[in-house]
Design an enzyme around this catalytic site. Structure first.
Site, mmCIF file in Angstrom:
data_model
loop_
_atom_site.group_PDB
_atom_site.id
_atom_site.type_symbol
_atom_site.label_atom_id
_atom_site.label_comp_id
_atom_site.label_asym_id
_atom_site.label_seq_id
_atom_site.Cartn_x
_atom_site.Cartn_y
_atom_site.Cartn_z
ATOM 1 N N ARG A 70 0.838 -1.193 0.000
ATOM 2 C CA ARG A 70 0.000 0.000 0.000
ATOM 3 C C ARG A 70 0.880 1.253 0.000
ATOM 4 N NH1 ARG A 70 -1.818 0.760 4.379
ATOM 5 N NH2 ARG A 70 -1.140 -1.090 5.502
ATOM 6 N N TYR A 198 -1.590 -3.486 -6.967
ATOM 7 C CA TYR A 198 -1.338 -4.265 -5.761
ATOM 8 C C TYR A 198 -2.445 -4.187 -4.715
ATOM 9 C CZ TYR A 198 0.982 -6.608 -2.030
ATOM 10 O OH TYR A 198 1.274 -7.507 -1.051
ATOM 11 N N LYS A 207 -9.703 -2.340 1.574
ATOM 12 C CA LYS A 207 -9.414 -1.216 2.462
ATOM 13 C C LYS A 207 -10.153 0.059 2.015
ATOM 14 C CE LYS A 207 -7.137 -3.746 5.171
ATOM 15 N NZ LYS A 207 -5.768 -4.145 5.197
ATOM 16 N N HIS A 227 -10.541 -2.444 11.441
ATOM 17 C CA HIS A 227 -9.463 -3.306 10.930
ATOM 18 C C HIS A 227 -9.263 -4.459 11.926
ATOM 19 C CE1 HIS A 227 -4.981 -3.462 9.406
ATOM 20 N NE2 HIS A 227 -5.751 -4.296 8.734
ATOM 21 N N SER A 249 -1.319 -3.652 10.277
ATOM 22 C CA SER A 249 -0.965 -4.544 9.180
ATOM 23 C C SER A 249 0.284 -5.358 9.517
ATOM 24 C CB SER A 249 -0.710 -3.718 7.924
ATOM 25 O OG SER A 249 -1.872 -2.972 7.618
ATOM 26 N N CYS A 251 0.700 -7.616 11.775
ATOM 27 C CA CYS A 251 0.947 -7.760 13.212
ATOM 28 C C CYS A 251 0.159 -8.914 13.832
ATOM 29 C CB CYS A 251 0.656 -6.453 13.939
ATOM 30 S SG CYS A 251 1.860 -5.169 13.546
ATOM 31 N N ASP A 276 -9.398 -9.770 8.803
ATOM 32 C CA ASP A 276 -8.868 -8.430 8.518
ATOM 33 C C ASP A 276 -9.836 -7.285 8.809
ATOM 34 O OD1 ASP A 276 -6.443 -7.089 7.529
ATOM 35 O OD2 ASP A 276 -7.672 -6.419 5.860
ATOM 36 N N ARG A 365 2.011 -12.155 -0.612
ATOM 37 C CA ARG A 365 0.661 -12.468 -0.114
ATOM 38 C C ARG A 365 0.079 -13.701 -0.778
ATOM 39 N NH1 ARG A 365 -1.724 -8.846 3.956
ATOM 40 N NH2 ARG A 365 -0.017 -7.402 4.276
HETATM 41 P P1 GTP Z 1 -2.383 -7.803 7.378
HETATM 42 O O1 GTP Z 1 -2.911 -8.814 6.442
HETATM 43 O O2 GTP Z 1 -1.290 -6.977 6.781
HETATM 44 O O3 GTP Z 1 -3.450 -6.933 7.961
HETATM 45 O O4 GTP Z 1 -1.593 -8.600 8.553
HETATM 46 P P2 GTP Z 1 -2.068 -9.475 9.815
HETATM 47 O O5 GTP Z 1 -2.348 -8.577 10.973
HETATM 48 O O6 GTP Z 1 -3.125 -10.424 9.423
HETATM 49 O O7 GTP Z 1 -0.719 -10.268 10.198
HETATM 50 P P3 GTP Z 1 -0.351 -11.826 10.035
HETATM 51 O O8 GTP Z 1 -1.178 -12.726 10.901
HETATM 52 O O9 GTP Z 1 -0.285 -12.155 8.605
HETATM 53 O O10 GTP Z 1 1.129 -11.832 10.651
HETATM 54 C C1 GTP Z 1 2.172 -11.040 10.148
HETATM 55 C C2 GTP Z 1 3.508 -11.597 10.555
HETATM 56 O O11 GTP Z 1 3.603 -11.689 11.979
HETATM 57 C C3 GTP Z 1 3.753 -13.004 10.006
HETATM 58 O O12 GTP Z 1 5.056 -13.091 9.515
HETATM 59 C C4 GTP Z 1 3.546 -13.900 11.213
HETATM 60 O O13 GTP Z 1 4.304 -15.085 11.131
HETATM 61 C C5 GTP Z 1 3.968 -13.005 12.382
HETATM 62 N N1 GTP Z 1 3.212 -13.350 13.629
HETATM 63 C C6 GTP Z 1 1.878 -13.537 13.735
HETATM 64 N N2 GTP Z 1 1.527 -13.888 14.998
HETATM 65 C C7 GTP Z 1 2.667 -13.899 15.719
HETATM 66 C C8 GTP Z 1 2.966 -14.180 17.101
HETATM 67 O O14 GTP Z 1 2.112 -14.497 17.933
HETATM 68 N N3 GTP Z 1 4.289 -14.082 17.472
HETATM 69 C C9 GTP Z 1 5.272 -13.738 16.581
HETATM 70 N N4 GTP Z 1 6.513 -13.665 17.035
HETATM 71 N N5 GTP Z 1 5.020 -13.468 15.263
HETATM 72 C C10 GTP Z 1 3.746 -13.546 14.845
HETATM 73 C C1 SPV Z 2 -2.956 -4.579 5.161
HETATM 74 O O1 SPV Z 2 -1.972 -3.962 4.722
HETATM 75 O O2 SPV Z 2 -3.467 -4.319 6.276
HETATM 76 C C2 SPV Z 2 -3.527 -5.694 4.377
HETATM 77 C C3 SPV Z 2 -3.066 -5.887 3.006
HETATM 78 O O3 SPV Z 2 -4.401 -6.386 4.876
HETATM 79 S S1 SPV Z 2 -3.766 -4.760 1.878
HETATM 80 O O4 SPV Z 2 -4.928 -5.389 1.255
HETATM 81 O O5 SPV Z 2 -2.758 -4.487 0.837
HETATM 82 O O6 SPV Z 2 -4.168 -3.562 2.557
HETATM 83 MN MN MN Z 3 -4.924 -5.663 7.038
#
Ligand code: GTP
Ligand code: SPV
Ligand code: MN
Length: 580
Positions: A70, A198, A207, A227, A249, A251, A276, A365
């Site tokens: 983004r 993207y 979003k 979110h 994002s 996290c 999400d 992704r």
């Molecule tokens: P968006 O799709 O961008 O909104 O991200 P999200 O909030 O869904 O994050 P996602 O669950 O994809 O995790 C992002 C990164 O954090 C990944 O590389 C995970 O492996 C890592 N991660 C997720 N949960 C944990 C956790 O409990 N501990 C640690 N150390 N890393 C984590």
């Molecule tokens: C984020 O960045 O929080 C996502 C991926 O979930 S995107 O759809 O690119 O915003």
């Molecule tokens: Mn997101």
């Protein structure tokens, strides 16, 4: 296909007149259409097949290396009144923005096909759902929208019944970062996106619609667009509690939403409703209820493996579109921390060379239908959603924020949400790892002034008879060597259990200035081998550090001036007073 809706028909023809496509295709959302577009992209070379024996129906798209995330600095909210939009957004006057965009769109689809994608955010039969139509010249967008939304004929039928829809116009353009803008017009429910193919820049249902436009609508109509993931936690006794959690994002939302409990808790079960976005409404029963407007996942690939997230790992073995991952010799997708295989081609399509950066892009992704997730909750399709017991805010903080704490009231919880700060990630272009303020994980997504947004959040104390309890978590505390202090992933179940016990009032806590923290034996960690000193650090606060944090947070709140709700200022002062 065309449409009985006059407004849609005339918008489509005016866009065609401006962008001058070679042909126009109305998308019906069928499997055949999906396959036809996949074949077209394979032929064009914008999609590559992956190993079809191990990964049936999986494909790889490599985006332009300058178009991998983004672009918050190129994202605008366009209204008459800049104050309504706030300093938390970039603002442009409506006419100026349109003039800019029209110049970019002029003739931009020459020689290309224009696709019209009617979609519904949320179950098609839910009163809480909202429809939109995206016009795009990207077949990649169409197939992603097919996986991510309820798209096609049923959505169009609802639009024709209801009359209102969000108009989203997208063109891939030249992919020149200098000619790239994502513009939102909340007052007229429209979106204009140019110059990026993207994710969040191009899949306008996500979003742009479901957060930026929807948050504006939600404020006017008395609901919340957030979110947040939505999960159900089922106990061995068969009791299920629903939790919504907002983390910035990359996290941990997708991972928490699909959590597999550790061996010791194998009789517990997590159901995924969303990973999400959550739309939260006061239900007929007076409870806060959540629906997930999406129908699929656009998830972070790196870090996904059989140990960290078995559900996601299995889910993306078939029927998945990968964007910007690496490949093995055998044409299997590969990414950092996959723990199997070796990369041979990197995310730019070059031979992989160690030392030349990661093989998969850190923001690579997967796109996959939610139905591929074995933990997908049947209630994800329920028109009236699920009742929310707890709301969790969280961030990525190597210091300061304890593992978990609970707000003392709804108003205090709104302060905790407003106080979220997190280290930046690869999900947006810019520096990674710097702490920035990200209230409610909505900094990039709240379509209006944060001061008004917090006032709207505060108003739910009166709207709801029994508002959810509010918590804050941090899975990302690190030691001096950069090792995580908390094992995270499946073990996060232990924290969710504490949260639900706090909601039910069955576990005691220690009261601190920032909220209620677990007692030393409040969370079951007996079998986890965590050093007692580390555990105490995870469930305590450092008053000096927190005084400094509250001062910085106070300065941030001050930047919203007179518009800042008095009740939020009062909560901030209460916490500050308790720290001295
Ligand atoms: P968006 O799709 O961008 O909104 O991200 P999200 O909030 O869904 O994050 P996602 O669950 O994809 O995790 C992002 C990164 O954090 C990944 O590389 C995970 O492996 C890592 N991660 C997720 N949960 C944990 C956790 O409990 N501990 C640690 N150390 N890393 C984590
Ligand atoms: C984020 O960045 O929080 C996502 C991926 O979930 S995107 O759809 O690119 O915003
Ligand atoms: Mn997101």
């Amino acid at each position: 296909m065309t449409t009985k809706n006059q407004e849609l028909a005339s918008w489509v023809s005016s866009v065609a007149e401006l962008t001058k496509p070679e042909s126009v295709v109305w998308c019906d959302g069928s499997e055949q259409e999906y396959q036809r577009l996949i074949d077209l992209m394979l032929e064009e070379g914008t999609l590559s097949p992956l190993n079809s024996e191990t990964h049936p129906n999986c494909y790889l798209h490599l985006s332009d290396p300058q178009d991998v995330a983004r672009v918050e600095h190129l994202t605008y909210i366009c209204t008459d009144d800049p104050e309504a939009v706030g300093d938390n957004n970039n603002w442009l006057a409506v006419d100026d923005a349109k003039q800019k965009m029209h110049a970019l769109y002029d003739g931009c689809m020459q020689g290309r096909t224009m696709y019209i994608i009617p979609y519904c955010m949320g179950p098609v039969d839910s009163p809480y759902s909202r429809c939109g139509v995206e016009i795009t010249d990207s077949p990649y967008v169409v197939v992603n929208m097919k996986l991510m939304t309820r798209m096609g004929a049923r959505a169009l039928a609802r639009i024709e019944r209801e009359g209102t829809f969000v108009k989203g116009l997208h063109s891939t353009g030249e992919l020149d970062p200098e000619r790239r803008f994502i513009m939102h017009f909340p007052e007229e429910l429209s979106i204009m996106s140019y110059g990026s193919g993207y994710g969040g820049n191009a899949l306008l249902g996500k979003k742009c619609h479901a957060l930026r436009i929807a948050s504006w609508q939600a404020r006017d109509e008395g609901w919340l667009a957030e979110h947040m993931l939505i999960l159900g936690l089922e106990s061995p006794e068969g009791e299920t509690h629903y939790i919504a959690a907002a983390f910035p994002s990359a996290c941990g939302k997708t991972n928490l939403a699909m959590l597999i409990p550790p061996e010791k808790y194998k009789d517990w079960k997590i159901w995924t409703l969303g990973d999400d976005i959550a739309w939260l409404h006061k239900g007929e029963d007076g409870q806060l209820r959540a629906i997930n407007p999406e129908a699929g996942y656009f998830g972070v690939v790196p870090g996904t493996n059989a140990k960290t997230n078995r559900n996601a790992y299995d889910m993306i073995q078939q029927n998945t579109i990968f964007t910007n991952v690496a490949q093995t010799d055998d044409g299997e997708p590969w990414w950092e921390d996959k723990k199997v295989g070796e990369p041979s081609v990197d995310w730019k399509g070059n031979d992989y060379t160690p030392g030349n950066g990661p093989a998969a892009h850190p923001n690579s992704r997967f796109t996959v239908s939610a139905k591929e997730n074995r933990a997908y909750s049947s209630l994800a399709e329920a028109p009236d959603g699920v009742p929310i017991s707890a709301i969790i805010f969280g961030g990525r903080r190597r210091e300061l924020a304890p593992l978990v704490y609970q707000a003392k009231s709804w108003e205090h919880g709104v302060l905790i949400g407003a106080g979220v700060a997190s280290e930046t990630t690869a999900a947006a272009t810019g520096e990674v790892g710097v702490v920035r303020r990200d209230p409610m994980a909505m900094k990039p997504f709240c379509g209006y002034n944060f001061a008004d947004y917090w006032a709207h959040w505060l108003s739910f104390a009166e709207r709801l008879e029994n508002p959810p309890k509010i918590f804050h978590v941090n899975w990302f505390r690190q030691d001096a060597e950069g090792r995580f202090l908390w094992p995270g992933f499946g073990e996060n179940l232990r924290v969710l259990r504490w949260i639900i016990e706090r909601c039910k009032g069955t576990v005691d806590a220690q009261e601190t200035a920032i909220g209620y923290l677990p007692l030393e034996d409040g969370v079951d960690i007996a079998d986890l081998n965590i050093d007692p000193a580390v555990w105490r650090a995870l469930i305590s606060i450092d008053d000096d550090q927190w005084r400094q944090e509250m001062d910085e947070f106070g300065d941030y709140l001050d930047s919203f001036g007179e518009r800042l709700p008095v009740a939020l200022r009062a909560q901030h002062q209460m916490v500050k007073a308790a720290l001295t």
